[in-house]
Design a protein around this motif. Structure first.
Motif, PDB file in Angstrom:
ATOM      1  N   PHE A 112       0.912  -1.319   0.028  1.00  0.00           N
ATOM      2  CA  PHE A 112      -0.078   0.020  -0.115  1.00  0.00           C
ATOM      3  C   PHE A 112       0.812   1.305   0.107  1.00  0.00           C
ATOM      4  CE2 PHE A 112      -2.202   3.382   2.374  1.00  0.00           C
ATOM      5  CZ  PHE A 112      -3.251   3.520   1.608  1.00  0.00           C
ATOM      6  N   VAL A 113       2.117   1.181   0.771  1.00  0.00           N
ATOM      7  CA  VAL A 113       2.847   2.424   0.627  1.00  0.00           C
ATOM      8  C   VAL A 113       3.376   2.796  -0.636  1.00  0.00           C
ATOM      9  CG1 VAL A 113       5.022   3.491   1.778  1.00  0.00           C
ATOM     10  CG2 VAL A 113       3.419   2.152   3.171  1.00  0.00           C
ATOM     11  N   SER A 114       3.957   1.813  -1.398  1.00  0.00           N
ATOM     12  CA  SER A 114       4.356   2.137  -2.800  1.00  0.00           C
ATOM     13  C   SER A 114       3.250   2.495  -3.710  1.00  0.00           C
ATOM     14  CB  SER A 114       5.044   0.900  -3.086  1.00  0.00           C
ATOM     15  OG  SER A 114       4.256  -0.112  -3.082  1.00  0.00           O
ATOM     16  N   ALA A 115       1.896   1.912  -3.458  1.00  0.00           N
ATOM     17  CA  ALA A 115       0.654   2.336  -4.123  1.00  0.00           C
ATOM     18  C   ALA A 115       0.534   3.630  -3.772  1.00  0.00           C
ATOM     19  CB  ALA A 115      -0.413   1.573  -3.807  1.00  0.00           C
ATOM     20  N   PHE A 116       0.523   4.206  -2.640  1.00  0.00           N
ATOM     21  CA  PHE A 116       0.214   5.677  -2.327  1.00  0.00           C
ATOM     22  C   PHE A 116       1.290   6.508  -2.789  1.00  0.00           C
ATOM     23  CE2 PHE A 116       1.143   8.843   0.634  1.00  0.00           C
ATOM     24  CZ  PHE A 116      -0.082   9.910   0.617  1.00  0.00           C
ATOM     25  N   LEU A 117       2.524   6.052  -2.992  1.00  0.00           N
ATOM     26  CA  LEU A 117       3.465   6.963  -3.640  1.00  0.00           C
ATOM     27  C   LEU A 117       3.462   7.107  -5.031  1.00  0.00           C
ATOM     28  CD1 LEU A 117       6.898   5.630  -1.712  1.00  0.00           C
ATOM     29  CD2 LEU A 117       5.668   7.805  -1.358  1.00  0.00           C
ATOM     30  N   PHE A 118       3.133   5.785  -5.572  1.00  0.00           N
ATOM     31  CA  PHE A 118       2.676   5.914  -7.243  1.00  0.00           C
ATOM     32  C   PHE A 118       1.131   6.962  -7.431  1.00  0.00           C
ATOM     33  CE2 PHE A 118       0.411   4.217 -10.705  1.00  0.00           C
ATOM     34  CZ  PHE A 118       1.241   4.519 -11.808  1.00  0.00           C
ATOM     35  N   SER A 119       0.499   6.685  -6.461  1.00  0.00           N
ATOM     36  CA  SER A 119      -0.819   7.781  -6.747  1.00  0.00           C
ATOM     37  C   SER A 119      -0.298   9.206  -6.611  1.00  0.00           C
ATOM     38  CB  SER A 119      -1.855   7.440  -5.552  1.00  0.00           C
ATOM     39  OG  SER A 119      -2.778   8.535  -5.590  1.00  0.00           O
ATOM     40  N   ILE A 120       0.621   9.558  -5.645  1.00  0.00           N
ATOM     41  CA  ILE A 120       1.128  11.051  -5.630  1.00  0.00           C
ATOM     42  C   ILE A 120       1.833  11.384  -6.869  1.00  0.00           C
ATOM     43  CG2 ILE A 120       2.940  12.467  -4.299  1.00  0.00           C
ATOM     44  CD1 ILE A 120       2.220  10.901  -1.874  1.00  0.00           C
ATOM     45  N   GLU A 121       2.754  10.395  -7.268  1.00  0.00           N
ATOM     46  CA  GLU A 121       3.553  10.587  -8.687  1.00  0.00           C
ATOM     47  C   GLU A 121       2.436  10.878  -9.716  1.00  0.00           C
ATOM     48  OE1 GLU A 121       6.127   7.376  -8.840  1.00  0.00           O
ATOM     49  OE2 GLU A 121       7.453   7.739  -7.166  1.00  0.00           O
ATOM     50  N   THR A 122       1.731  10.136  -9.825  1.00  0.00           N
ATOM     51  CA  THR A 122       0.583  10.451 -10.810  1.00  0.00           C
ATOM     52  C   THR A 122      -0.250  11.665 -10.944  1.00  0.00           C
ATOM     53  OG1 THR A 122       0.195   7.850 -10.928  1.00  0.00           O
ATOM     54  CG2 THR A 122      -1.460   9.101 -12.173  1.00  0.00           C
ATOM     55  N   GLU A 123      -0.768  12.164  -9.730  1.00  0.00           N
ATOM     56  CA  GLU A 123      -1.430  13.184  -9.728  1.00  0.00           C
ATOM     57  C   GLU A 123      -0.586  14.529  -9.653  1.00  0.00           C
ATOM     58  OE1 GLU A 123      -5.120  14.892  -6.501  1.00  0.00           O
ATOM     59  OE2 GLU A 123      -4.830  12.784  -6.945  1.00  0.00           O
ATOM     60  N   THR A 124       0.564  14.457  -9.098  1.00  0.00           N
ATOM     61  CA  THR A 124       1.443  15.561  -9.182  1.00  0.00           C
ATOM     62  C   THR A 124       2.200  15.664 -10.450  1.00  0.00           C
ATOM     63  OG1 THR A 124       3.084  14.522  -7.836  1.00  0.00           O
ATOM     64  CG2 THR A 124       1.384  15.946  -6.624  1.00  0.00           C
ATOM     65  N   THR A 125       2.141  14.748 -11.438  1.00  0.00           N
ATOM     66  CA  THR A 125       2.920  14.592 -12.521  1.00  0.00           C
ATOM     67  C   THR A 125       4.523  15.036 -12.415  1.00  0.00           C
ATOM     68  OG1 THR A 125       2.589  16.885 -13.209  1.00  0.00           O
ATOM     69  CG2 THR A 125       1.063  15.392 -13.864  1.00  0.00           C
ATOM     70  N   ILE A 126       4.997  14.218 -11.169  1.00  0.00           N
ATOM     71  CA  ILE A 126       6.511  14.416 -10.815  1.00  0.00           C
ATOM     72  C   ILE A 126       7.092  13.496 -11.911  1.00  0.00           C
ATOM     73  CG2 ILE A 126       8.020  13.517  -9.176  1.00  0.00           C
ATOM     74  CD1 ILE A 126       6.142  14.208  -6.957  1.00  0.00           C
ATOM     75  N   GLY A 127       6.570  12.380 -12.360  1.00  0.00           N
ATOM     76  CA  GLY A 127       7.352  11.674 -13.397  1.00  0.00           C
ATOM     77  C   GLY A 127       7.310  10.233 -12.682  1.00  0.00           C
ATOM     78  N   TYR A 128       7.646   9.230 -13.538  1.00  0.00           N
ATOM     79  CA  TYR A 128       7.940   8.018 -13.008  1.00  0.00           C
ATOM     80  C   TYR A 128       9.289   7.459 -13.040  1.00  0.00           C
ATOM     81  CZ  TYR A 128       2.915   7.821 -13.576  1.00  0.00           C
ATOM     82  OH  TYR A 128       1.557   8.135 -13.793  1.00  0.00           O
ATOM     83  N   GLY A 129       9.811   6.754 -12.315  1.00  0.00           N
ATOM     84  CA  GLY A 129      11.023   6.133 -12.185  1.00  0.00           C
ATOM     85  C   GLY A 129      11.044   4.821 -12.077  1.00  0.00           C
ATOM     86  N   HIS A 130      11.086   4.461 -10.519  1.00  0.00           N
ATOM     87  CA  HIS A 130      11.017   3.029 -10.384  1.00  0.00           C
ATOM     88  C   HIS A 130       9.848   2.324 -10.447  1.00  0.00           C
ATOM     89  CE1 HIS A 130      13.019  -0.263  -7.919  1.00  0.00           C
ATOM     90  NE2 HIS A 130      12.024  -0.300  -7.071  1.00  0.00           N
ATOM     91  N   ARG A 131       8.795   3.166 -10.148  1.00  0.00           N
ATOM     92  CA  ARG A 131       7.351   2.498 -10.386  1.00  0.00           C
ATOM     93  C   ARG A 131       7.071   3.139 -11.681  1.00  0.00           C
ATOM     94  NH1 ARG A 131       8.122   2.780  -4.918  1.00  0.00           N
ATOM     95  NH2 ARG A 131       7.806   5.152  -5.126  1.00  0.00           N
ATOM     96  N   VAL A 132       6.219   2.336 -12.432  1.00  0.00           N
ATOM     97  CA  VAL A 132       5.675   2.624 -13.651  1.00  0.00           C
ATOM     98  C   VAL A 132       4.723   1.810 -14.146  1.00  0.00           C
ATOM     99  CG1 VAL A 132       7.417   1.503 -15.181  1.00  0.00           C
ATOM    100  CG2 VAL A 132       6.215   3.475 -16.015  1.00  0.00           C
TER     101      VAL A 132
END
Length: 267
Positions: free
Chosen positions: A91-111
């Motif tokens: 869940f923690v990595s899913a939460f971080l992926f959700s932040i990356e998606t919504e803030t358009t920070i960009g994907y790296g390790h999770r894509v």
């Protein structure tokens, strides 16, 4: 001792009017944008933080749920397995992926991968909803920051109003000035007399509002507020003070509210 009068409008412009028996409170929610702008700063910041935190958590939970239902969490060490989101292991990595998606920070390790149609649909929904949340909350904060409350701090009124002769006419006068170098554009001024009144039919009006002429007929109410100006109300036959004697003026219970309107030059 002098009895302290309860003011209708305070010196800083705040109105002492409280809506005590409002039953249809849902009306505030129908115009949620104005309601958020009118909130105090601490509540506005709380709503600002919650708007982002709740959406991040909500979509993070859905990303985790998709990985759980597809069995991605059971094949973490299986390199032949194509997950919905690479390197999503809880869940923690899913939460971080959700932040990356919504803030358009960009994907790296999770894509996200192309083998997950439900994930692609969720990605589109989160991108659209995230843009809406950004537009709404940033717009709300901008309007709240640009409110004219602080600009009014540099508009100074005289502490006392005086009644005196001016050009052989009895006038009620006060002074207003602007401390800033940036001017108030299209400045205009009005004055209202707030006083209890009883009509000829016997009806009692507790807060009757009467206009005090400060130059509407001649255009003197439109101000060029570069230097301090004296605003004058001539006490003639049309003035509500025409029949009021001096000793009655000192004892009478009334209030004069002065309204200065205009646009800030910079905005």
């Amino acid at each position: 001792t002098t009895r302290k009068r309860q003011r209708y409008v305070e010196k800083d412009g705040k109105c002492n009017v409280q809506h005590g028996n409002v039953r249809e409170t849902y009306r505030y929610l129908t115009d949620i944008f104005t309601t958020l702008v009118d909130l105090k700063w601490r509540f506005s910041l709380l709503v600002f933080i919650l708007a982002y935190a709740v959406t991040w958590l909500f979509f993070g939970l859905i990303w985790w749920f998709i990985a759980y239902c597809r069995g991605d969490l059971d094949h973490l060490e299986d390199h032949a397995w194509t997950p919905c989101v690479n390197n999503l292991n809880g869940f923690v990595s899913a939460f971080l992926f959700s932040i990356e998606t919504e803030t358009t920070i960009g994907y790296g390790h999770r894509v996200i991968t192309d083998k997950c149609p439900e994930g692609i649909v969720l990605l589109l929904l989160q991108a659209i909803l995230g843009s809406m949340v950004n537009a709404f909350m940033v717009g709300c904060m901008f309007v709240k920051i640009s409110q004219p409350n602080k600009r009014a701090e540099t508009l100074v009124f005289s502490s006392h109003a005086v009644v005196s002769l001016r050009d052989d006419r009895l006038c009620l006068m006060f002074r207003v000035g602007d401390l800033r170098d940036s001017h108030i554009v299209e400045a205009s001024i009005r004055a209202k007399l707030i006083k209890s009144k009883q009509t000829q039919e016997g009806e009692f009006i507790p807060l009757d509002q009467t206009d005090l002429s400060v130059g509407f007929e001649t255009g003197d109410d439109r101000l060029f507020l570069v230097s301090p100006l004296i605003i004058s109300h001539e006490i003639d036959e049309r003035s509500p003070f025409w029949d009021v004697a001096r000793h009655q003026l000192e004892k009478d219970d009334f209030e004069i509210v002065v309204i200065l309107e205009g646009m800030v030059e910079a905005t």
